[in-house]
Design a protein around this motif. Sequence first.
Motif, PDB file in Angstrom:
ATOM      1  N   LEU A 206       0.826  -1.206   0.000  1.00  0.00           N
ATOM      2  CA  LEU A 206       0.000   0.000   0.000  1.00  0.00           C
ATOM      3  C   LEU A 206       0.864   1.262   0.000  1.00  0.00           C
ATOM      4  N   ILE A 207       1.960   1.233   0.721  1.00  0.00           N
ATOM      5  CA  ILE A 207       2.903   2.358   0.695  1.00  0.00           C
ATOM      6  C   ILE A 207       3.450   2.536  -0.714  1.00  0.00           C
ATOM      7  N   ALA A 208       3.741   1.418  -1.377  1.00  0.00           N
ATOM      8  CA  ALA A 208       4.354   1.466  -2.703  1.00  0.00           C
ATOM      9  C   ALA A 208       3.465   2.115  -3.745  1.00  0.00           C
ATOM     10  N   VAL A 209       2.143   2.105  -3.513  1.00  0.00           N
ATOM     11  CA  VAL A 209       1.241   2.749  -4.469  1.00  0.00           C
ATOM     12  C   VAL A 209       0.664   4.046  -3.908  1.00  0.00           C
ATOM     13  N   GLY A 210       1.377   4.618  -2.930  1.00  0.00           N
ATOM     14  CA  GLY A 210       1.086   5.980  -2.517  1.00  0.00           C
ATOM     15  C   GLY A 210       0.047   6.173  -1.446  1.00  0.00           C
ATOM     16  N   ARG A 211      -0.357   5.117  -0.730  1.00  0.00           N
ATOM     17  CA  ARG A 211      -1.353   5.284   0.318  1.00  0.00           C
ATOM     18  C   ARG A 211      -0.762   6.020   1.529  1.00  0.00           C
ATOM     19  N   THR A 212      -1.546   6.891   2.126  1.00  0.00           N
ATOM     20  CA  THR A 212      -1.144   7.553   3.363  1.00  0.00           C
ATOM     21  C   THR A 212      -1.379   6.612   4.544  1.00  0.00           C
ATOM     22  N   ASN A 213      -0.850   6.983   5.713  1.00  0.00           N
ATOM     23  CA  ASN A 213      -1.085   6.163   6.907  1.00  0.00           C
ATOM     24  C   ASN A 213      -2.576   5.990   7.185  1.00  0.00           C
ATOM     25  N   GLN A 214      -3.343   7.086   7.051  1.00  0.00           N
ATOM     26  CA  GLN A 214      -4.772   7.002   7.337  1.00  0.00           C
ATOM     27  C   GLN A 214      -5.478   6.095   6.334  1.00  0.00           C
TER      28      GLN A 214
ATOM     29  N   ASP B  59      -7.662   2.677   7.096  1.00  0.00           N
ATOM     30  CA  ASP B  59      -9.023   2.433   6.607  1.00  0.00           C
ATOM     31  C   ASP B  59      -9.110   1.134   5.812  1.00  0.00           C
ATOM     32  N   GLU B  60      -8.087   0.881   4.981  1.00  0.00           N
ATOM     33  CA  GLU B  60      -8.139  -0.284   4.103  1.00  0.00           C
ATOM     34  C   GLU B  60      -7.901  -1.593   4.852  1.00  0.00           C
ATOM     35  N   LEU B  61      -7.031  -1.550   5.852  1.00  0.00           N
ATOM     36  CA  LEU B  61      -6.677  -2.780   6.579  1.00  0.00           C
ATOM     37  C   LEU B  61      -7.345  -2.873   7.946  1.00  0.00           C
ATOM     38  N   PHE B  62      -8.188  -1.886   8.273  1.00  0.00           N
ATOM     39  CA  PHE B  62      -8.918  -1.874   9.550  1.00  0.00           C
ATOM     40  C   PHE B  62      -7.961  -1.920  10.744  1.00  0.00           C
ATOM     41  N   LEU B  63      -6.955  -1.048  10.694  1.00  0.00           N
ATOM     42  CA  LEU B  63      -5.967  -0.938  11.766  1.00  0.00           C
ATOM     43  C   LEU B  63      -6.020   0.455  12.364  1.00  0.00           C
ATOM     44  N   SER B  64      -5.559   0.590  13.612  1.00  0.00           N
ATOM     45  CA  SER B  64      -5.453   1.914  14.219  1.00  0.00           C
ATOM     46  C   SER B  64      -4.206   2.615  13.692  1.00  0.00           C
ATOM     47  N   LEU B  65      -4.176   3.936  13.817  1.00  0.00           N
ATOM     48  CA  LEU B  65      -3.028   4.704  13.351  1.00  0.00           C
ATOM     49  C   LEU B  65      -1.763   4.315  14.111  1.00  0.00           C
ATOM     50  N   SER B  66      -1.895   4.114  15.407  1.00  0.00           N
ATOM     51  CA  SER B  66      -0.718   3.742  16.197  1.00  0.00           C
ATOM     52  C   SER B  66      -0.177   2.380  15.769  1.00  0.00           C
ATOM     53  N   THR B  67      -1.078   1.464  15.407  1.00  0.00           N
ATOM     54  CA  THR B  67      -0.640   0.147  14.947  1.00  0.00           C
ATOM     55  C   THR B  67       0.098   0.247  13.620  1.00  0.00           C
ATOM     56  N   VAL B  68      -0.418   1.067  12.703  1.00  0.00           N
ATOM     57  CA  VAL B  68       0.254   1.261  11.418  1.00  0.00           C
ATOM     58  C   VAL B  68       1.643   1.848  11.632  1.00  0.00           C
ATOM     59  N   LYS B  69       1.751   2.819  12.522  1.00  0.00           N
ATOM     60  CA  LYS B  69       3.053   3.427  12.794  1.00  0.00           C
ATOM     61  C   LYS B  69       4.024   2.423  13.392  1.00  0.00           C
ATOM     62  N   THR B  70       3.522   1.544  14.242  1.00  0.00           N
ATOM     63  CA  THR B  70       4.376   0.493  14.813  1.00  0.00           C
ATOM     64  C   THR B  70       4.874  -0.445  13.721  1.00  0.00           C
ATOM     65  N   TYR B  71       3.965  -0.845  12.831  1.00  0.00           N
ATOM     66  CA  TYR B  71       4.361  -1.693  11.703  1.00  0.00           C
ATOM     67  C   TYR B  71       5.410  -0.995  10.833  1.00  0.00           C
ATOM     68  N   LEU B  72       5.207   0.303  10.572  1.00  0.00           N
ATOM     69  CA  LEU B  72       6.156   1.037   9.744  1.00  0.00           C
ATOM     70  C   LEU B  72       7.558   1.025  10.351  1.00  0.00           C
ATOM     71  N   GLY B  73       7.625   1.194  11.660  1.00  0.00           N
ATOM     72  CA  GLY B  73       8.920   1.150  12.324  1.00  0.00           C
ATOM     73  C   GLY B  73       9.595  -0.196  12.152  1.00  0.00           C
ATOM     74  N   ARG B  74       8.832  -1.273  12.287  1.00  0.00           N
ATOM     75  CA  ARG B  74       9.381  -2.617  12.113  1.00  0.00           C
ATOM     76  C   ARG B  74       9.840  -2.843  10.677  1.00  0.00           C
ATOM     77  N   ILE B  75       9.010  -2.386   9.719  1.00  0.00           N
ATOM     78  CA  ILE B  75       9.346  -2.564   8.300  1.00  0.00           C
ATOM     79  C   ILE B  75      10.632  -1.818   7.956  1.00  0.00           C
ATOM     80  N   GLN B  76      10.737  -0.563   8.418  1.00  0.00           N
ATOM     81  CA  GLN B  76      11.940   0.219   8.139  1.00  0.00           C
ATOM     82  C   GLN B  76      13.180  -0.482   8.675  1.00  0.00           C
ATOM     83  N   ALA B  77      13.084  -1.057   9.865  1.00  0.00           N
ATOM     84  CA  ALA B  77      14.229  -1.751  10.447  1.00  0.00           C
ATOM     85  C   ALA B  77      14.591  -2.996   9.632  1.00  0.00           C
ATOM     86  N   LYS B  78      13.577  -3.737   9.189  1.00  0.00           N
ATOM     87  CA  LYS B  78      13.836  -4.988   8.481  1.00  0.00           C
ATOM     88  C   LYS B  78      14.431  -4.762   7.094  1.00  0.00           C
TER      89      LYS B  78
END
Length: 224
Positions: A170-178, A182-201
Motif C-alpha cells: 500500500l505504501i508502494a502505491v502511494g497510500r497515506t497512513n490514514q 481504513d483499508e486494513l482496519f488498523l489503528s493509526l498507532s498500529t500502522v506506525k508500529t508496523y512502519l517502524g518494524r518494516i523500516q528496520a527490516k
Amino acid sequence: MPGMSIDVVVADDQELVRAGFRMILDAQPGIEVVGEAADGVECVELARRLRPQVVLADIRMPRLDGLEVTRQLAGPGVADPLNVVVITTFDQDDYVRTALRNGACGFLLKDATPALLVEAVHAAARGDALVSPAVTVRLLKRLEQAELGTAPAGVEAFGLSVRELDIVRLIAVGRTNQEICDELFLSLSTVKTYLGRIQAKVEARNRVEIAAWAWEHGAVRPAG
C-alpha cells in the motif's frame, strides 16, 4: 520544528523556476532559501558546503542531472546524506525508480501548488517524505494491484510478515497512513508500529525508501 529555520537549496537550470520557488518558500515563516544552483555540479558543491535541511533538485540539469545529484548527496554509501526532493514533470516519471534507489525522499511536479511545495519541504526536513499525488496517479497506471497475502520471490529473507507485506504494498502505491488504516482496519498507532518494524527490516529511512524496496524486490510488480 518549532524555533528552527529550514534551510533550502533550490537547483534548476531555469531562472524563473528558481525565482518562483524562492518567492514561495521565503514567504513562509521558518523556511529560508539559502542558495540557488543552475546546474547539477553547482548544486552538489553548494549543498555540501551549506548542508541545508532540504535540497530541491530538478531532474534535467546541465553537467549533472538530478538523478546523479541525488546519488551523490543522498545515495547508498553517503556518510551523512541530505534530504533531496526531486522536481519532475509528467513526461519524466520513468525516472522515479532510479531517483528512489539514489536516495530521493520526495517528488514534486514543477506545476505543484505552493501549498504542496511547502508541505514537501516540511516533510523532507523532518525526515518524512512526500510524493506529489499526480506522480502517484501516473505510477498507479504502470503498476498492477498486487495480490495481498502472498510473499513474492526475493522478499522472504527480510522476514516480513503477511501484514507487513500488505502495508508495504500500500505504501508502494502511494497510500497515506490514514488510508492504510481504513483499508486494513488498523489503528493509526498500529500502522506506525508496523512502519517502524518494516523500516528496520528492510533498512529504509522513510516510506519512500520502503516504496523503492517494494518495487525493487517485486512486492509490487510492473503491469504488462
